[in-house]
Motif scaffolding. Structure first.
Motif, mmCIF file in Angstrom:
data_model
loop_
_atom_site.group_PDB
_atom_site.id
_atom_site.type_symbol
_atom_site.label_atom_id
_atom_site.label_comp_id
_atom_site.label_asym_id
_atom_site.label_seq_id
_atom_site.Cartn_x
_atom_site.Cartn_y
_atom_site.Cartn_z
ATOM 1 N N ASP A 98 0.670 -1.375 -0.082
ATOM 2 C CA ASP A 98 0.128 -0.020 0.049
ATOM 3 C C ASP A 98 1.015 1.170 0.057
ATOM 4 O O ASP A 98 2.121 1.218 -0.314
ATOM 5 N N ASP A 99 0.404 2.426 0.480
ATOM 6 C CA ASP A 99 0.722 3.461 0.484
ATOM 7 C C ASP A 99 2.438 3.594 1.096
ATOM 8 O O ASP A 99 2.468 3.088 2.140
ATOM 9 N N ARG B 28 -6.433 16.123 3.611
ATOM 10 C CA ARG B 28 -5.109 15.437 3.733
ATOM 11 C C ARG B 28 -4.136 15.660 3.227
ATOM 12 O O ARG B 28 -3.455 15.014 2.344
ATOM 13 N N LYS C 272 -4.083 -0.839 -6.730
ATOM 14 C CA LYS C 272 -4.928 -0.254 -5.819
ATOM 15 C C LYS C 272 -4.911 1.292 -6.153
ATOM 16 O O LYS C 272 -4.007 1.593 -5.786
ATOM 17 N N ASP D 67 -6.363 4.816 -5.346
ATOM 18 C CA ASP D 67 -7.035 5.660 -4.387
ATOM 19 C C ASP D 67 -7.490 6.910 -4.967
ATOM 20 O O ASP D 67 -6.891 7.439 -5.929
ATOM 21 N N GLY E 173 -11.488 4.307 1.326
ATOM 22 C CA GLY E 173 -12.697 3.362 1.342
ATOM 23 C C GLY E 173 -13.512 3.444 0.161
ATOM 24 O O GLY E 173 -13.175 3.609 -1.027
ATOM 25 N N ASP F 115 -13.194 1.735 4.494
ATOM 26 C CA ASP F 115 -12.076 1.901 5.375
ATOM 27 C C ASP F 115 -12.458 1.535 6.865
ATOM 28 O O ASP F 115 -11.537 1.091 7.748
HETATM 29 C C1 GLA Z 1 -6.938 5.477 1.967
HETATM 30 C C2 GLA Z 1 -7.347 3.960 1.661
HETATM 31 C C3 GLA Z 1 -6.473 3.053 2.722
HETATM 32 C C4 GLA Z 1 -5.015 3.337 2.464
HETATM 33 C C5 GLA Z 1 -4.594 4.626 2.634
HETATM 34 C C6 GLA Z 1 -3.449 4.773 2.165
HETATM 35 O O1 GLA Z 1 -7.292 5.910 3.210
HETATM 36 O O2 GLA Z 1 -8.775 3.755 1.854
HETATM 37 O O3 GLA Z 1 -7.001 1.854 2.390
HETATM 38 O O4 GLA Z 1 -4.784 2.791 1.039
HETATM 39 O O5 GLA Z 1 -5.556 5.260 1.905
HETATM 40 O O6 GLA Z 1 -2.826 6.150 2.470
#
Ligand code: GLA
Length: 701
Positions: A329-330, A406, A439, A441, A486, A505
């Motif tokens: 992920d991030d 954010r 993924k 976002d 989410g 989320d």
């Molecule tokens: C969002 C996504 C999470 C995650 C974060 C990463 O909030 O919904 O699942 O990927 O970003 O920063």
């Protein structure tokens, strides 16, 4: 001359009358037989103090014909030619159950096309377009698709939400006036209704008639139920256009996003059945390509704290329990060590990954897992190389910098430079590494979104569709997950460009019950990410048993979001057996009919999946809170064949639910009961503790 068109498919009829030289839908609902004299039954009386000719409410609703509610088309040429009267000039029937009405307003120099297609699942697809035939520009304000509702509709059902609590069902009575749900986030948003429905009084999951509309679009949106004082009711949906967003020059056309319209005689479950069948019939539907792999997403396991050793250990543990896809992920790129920096620089961070992502990807792949990677390509942090080089590439109006959200801004993806930058960097990563899945976002809403001064939500949506399609074309087999903090970008527009949605989320199994239940009214469960989180949910701090969490996560595209390196041996054994069960059942779960059972005790839920031949059903009984009753209500298992006998038993592939009783019910280890008895009478329920669930299987004998 009287001319009626009758579209008829899968038990649905749509009847359109063109006698008044405009397409006027006079019926949409359960299939009708003979319609020759239908029109005679529907000619309006003329009350006192009213127009001498009746108002037509669908489809072209025009002030010029005496319609006083919301018109289908709004727009003008610098304030003139704002009122229209379209005359039907041509009707085309390109295919069975498809009709296109072409109408022209010679004075306003506009053409409108209305296309109605009733597909083989009984779902109606409505497309509209407007073309400027004049020399001067036409400023379009709205192009909304409306359908009439019968006079016996009583309730509106739609969905609202926020981050962590998407798609909460709300029901209200229809009154005179407009009930409008608008989304102005520039993405569909957590509050997006996903579908708006009107139904007969008290229409439920199992029963009642419902008429629904869903806009297939990932930007600003509008859904409306309107009852005017003349006593006619209609439902409409369309894109919400910002001022000046669509200005048509001579010869230009605007095509509005498709509106998907669905009728059900069998409550919300019937709505789902038609929509799921329609979506599952697409050749690109993921389960038509391959079964949905068990996914581990590492976000809640490590957040921004990326270390090869830790992630490698996670991958090893994941492989042991049968996980098939590992998603980083991030935090892997640019200066993204927290959420203050880095968005926009889609280049592997050398300080975290000195040898690039090769070590972790090689590790993951050597374990037999696929690798997935997180992006948020439409976003940029001020602290990024991209922003420093191109501060003007963010969506903004005047010379103002929009408020941060954010810590980020939105990139103007319709800007060719910005588009090429994002495509180029993502494409380079996908070329360098073996990546099966991304993924994607979208954490910030759009505010005063302009492209060189012109409102640009629409362009932004078109650009992301284009980007996803280009990435998929360049990387055949690539799967994309749509995430927006989410479930903030789940809609029937995005569904044709992605393969999965991150549902919420909020990974708390209790909260997920309703979020999943309601999202799956429209979206087939196999497209909804459902993950088992750690015992203590990060989103709520609540603690739930392994059984409750894993049964909750079973029904969608299942996975885990948990630091498995901290799981005990006992938990891993448990997870392995759950993963095995999911793999064994996924084809069934992802093809059967989604069933939600009507309950009068709001502390409990029953839902499940029944195979199309009704030979098998798998159900979950869920206790949300302590029941009001010491002896809980029966668990009904619906949608089975009433005339068949089933072997019914409790199964525990995910462990035992916690109960609070001296003596359990007698059927748990297996009894033979008719489908009728299961659906009408049901089974005595164990006294489940709150926040518990159990699985029940019914197999035809
Ligand atoms: C969002 C996504 C999470 C995650 C974060 C990463 O909030 O919904 O699942 O990927 O970003 O920063």
């Amino acid at each position: 001359m009287e001319k009626i068109y009758h579209l008829k498919s899968a038990g649905i009829s749509v009847v359109i009358d063109t006698t008044a030289n405009t397409p006027n839908v006079i019926y949409w609902g359960e299939e009708l037989g003979e319609v020759a004299d239908l029109l005679q039954t529907q000619l309006e009386t003329t009350p006192h103090c009213d127009f001498d000719e009746p108002q037509l409410i669908g489809s072209w609703r025009e002030n010029s014909r005496g319609f006083l509610g919301e018109p289908s088309l709004r727009g003008s040429r610098f304030g003139r030619e704002w009122s229209h009267k379209f005359e039907l000039t041509r009707t085309v029937e390109p295919a069975v159950n498809q009709v296109v009405f072409v109408s022209v307003d010679a004075a306003a120099e506009l053409e409108v096309d209305l296309s109605l297609t009733l597909d083989e699942h009984g779902v109606l697809h409505i497309k509209q377009s407007v073309t400027n035939l004049g020399l001067t520009e036409f400023n379009l304000e709205a192009l909304t698709s409306f359908m009439p509702l019968p006079d016996h509709v009583a309730d509106i059902i739609d969905f609202h939400g926020r981050w962590m609590k998407e798609r909460q069902l709300q029901r209200l009575p229809i009154r005179v006036g407009n009930w409008v749900r608008e989304g102005r986030e520039g993405r569909t948003g957590h509050d997006y209704t996903l579908i708006q429905l009107a139904g007969t009084a008290g229409a439920s999951y199992e029963k009642g008639e419902l008429w629904g509309m869903s806009l297939a679009w990932s930007g600003n949106n509008r859904h409306i139920v309107e009852r005017t004082p003349i006593g006619r009711t209609s439902i409409g949906a369309g894109e919400l256009l910002l001022p000046g967003e669509v200005v048509l020059q001579q010869g230009e056309s605007h095509h509005s996003p498709e509106v998907v319209a669905v009728y059900s005689a069998n409550g919300l479950n019937g709505v789902s059945e038609r929509l799921h069948n329609m979506l599952r019939a697409r050749s690109t539907h993921p389960t038509n390509v391959r079964p949905r792999p068990v996914t581990l997403n590492v976000w809640e396991a490590v957040y921004f704290d990326h270390h090869f050793e830790k992630l490698s250990a996670l991958a090893e543990t994941a492989a042991k329990i049968g996980v098939e896809r590992f998603v980083l992920d991030d935090g892997w790129f640019g200066a993204r060590r927290d959420d203050h920096a880095g968005l926009g620089d889609w280049v592997v961070a050398k300080d975290v990954w000195p040898e690039g992502l090769h070590p972790i990807i090689d590790k993951v792949r050597s374990l037999g897992l696929e690798f997935g990677l997180w992006f948020e390509g439409e976003m940029v942090n001020a602290n990024s190389g991209l922003y420093r080089a191109h501060p003007d590439w963010i969506l903004h109006s005047a010379e103002r910098t929009p408020p941060t959200f954010r810590n980020q801004q939105v990139l103007d993806l319709a800007h060719p430079g910005a588009f090429d930058h994002v495509f180029g960097q993502v494409d380079a990563i996908l070329n360098e590494y073996e990546i099966a899945y991304i993924k994607w976002d979208h954490n910030r809403v759009l505010t005063e979104a302009s492209h060189f001064g012109q409102a640009a939500v629409r362009r932004q949506v078109q650009a992301i569709y284009r980007l996803f399609d280009a990435l998929k074309a360049a990387h055949p087999g690539l799967e994309i997950e749509s995430c927006a903090s989410g479930g903030g970008r789940i809609d029937l527009g995005m569904i044709d460009h992605v393969d999965r949605f991150w549902t919420s989320d909020n990974n708390d199994a209790l909260e997920r019950q309703m979020i999943f239940r309601n999202t799956s009214i429209v979206i087939p469960p196999e497209l909804l990410g459902t993950h088992i989180g750690p015992r203590k949910a990060h989103s709520s701090g609540r603690t739930h048993t392994d059984t409750f969490r894993s049964i909750t996560a079973l029904w969608g595209h299942a996975g885990l979001e948990w630091d498995l390196t901290e799981a005990s041996e006992e938990e891993l054994v448990f997870l392995k057996s759950w993963v095995d069960f999911y793999k064994q059942e996924r084809n069934f779960l992802h093809s059967g009919k989604t069933v939600r059972v009507d309950q009068s005790d709001e502390t409990a839920l029953v839902h499940g999946v029944v195979s199309h031949d009704r030979s098998r059903g798998l159900f979950s009984a869920v206790q949300l809170k302590t029941s009001d009753y010491s002896r809980p209500f029966n668990i009904r298992l619906t949608d089975l064949d009433p005339y068949s006998t089933y072997l019914v038993r409790m199964i525990e592939p995910a462990g035992a639910a916690a109960v609070m009783q001296l003596k359990p019910p007698h059927w748990l280890s297996g009894v033979r009961v008719s489908g009728r008895a299961l659906g009408s009478l049901g089974l005595r329920s164990p006294v489940l503790r709150p926040e518990q669930s159990m699985l029940i299987e019914a197999v035809r004998v």
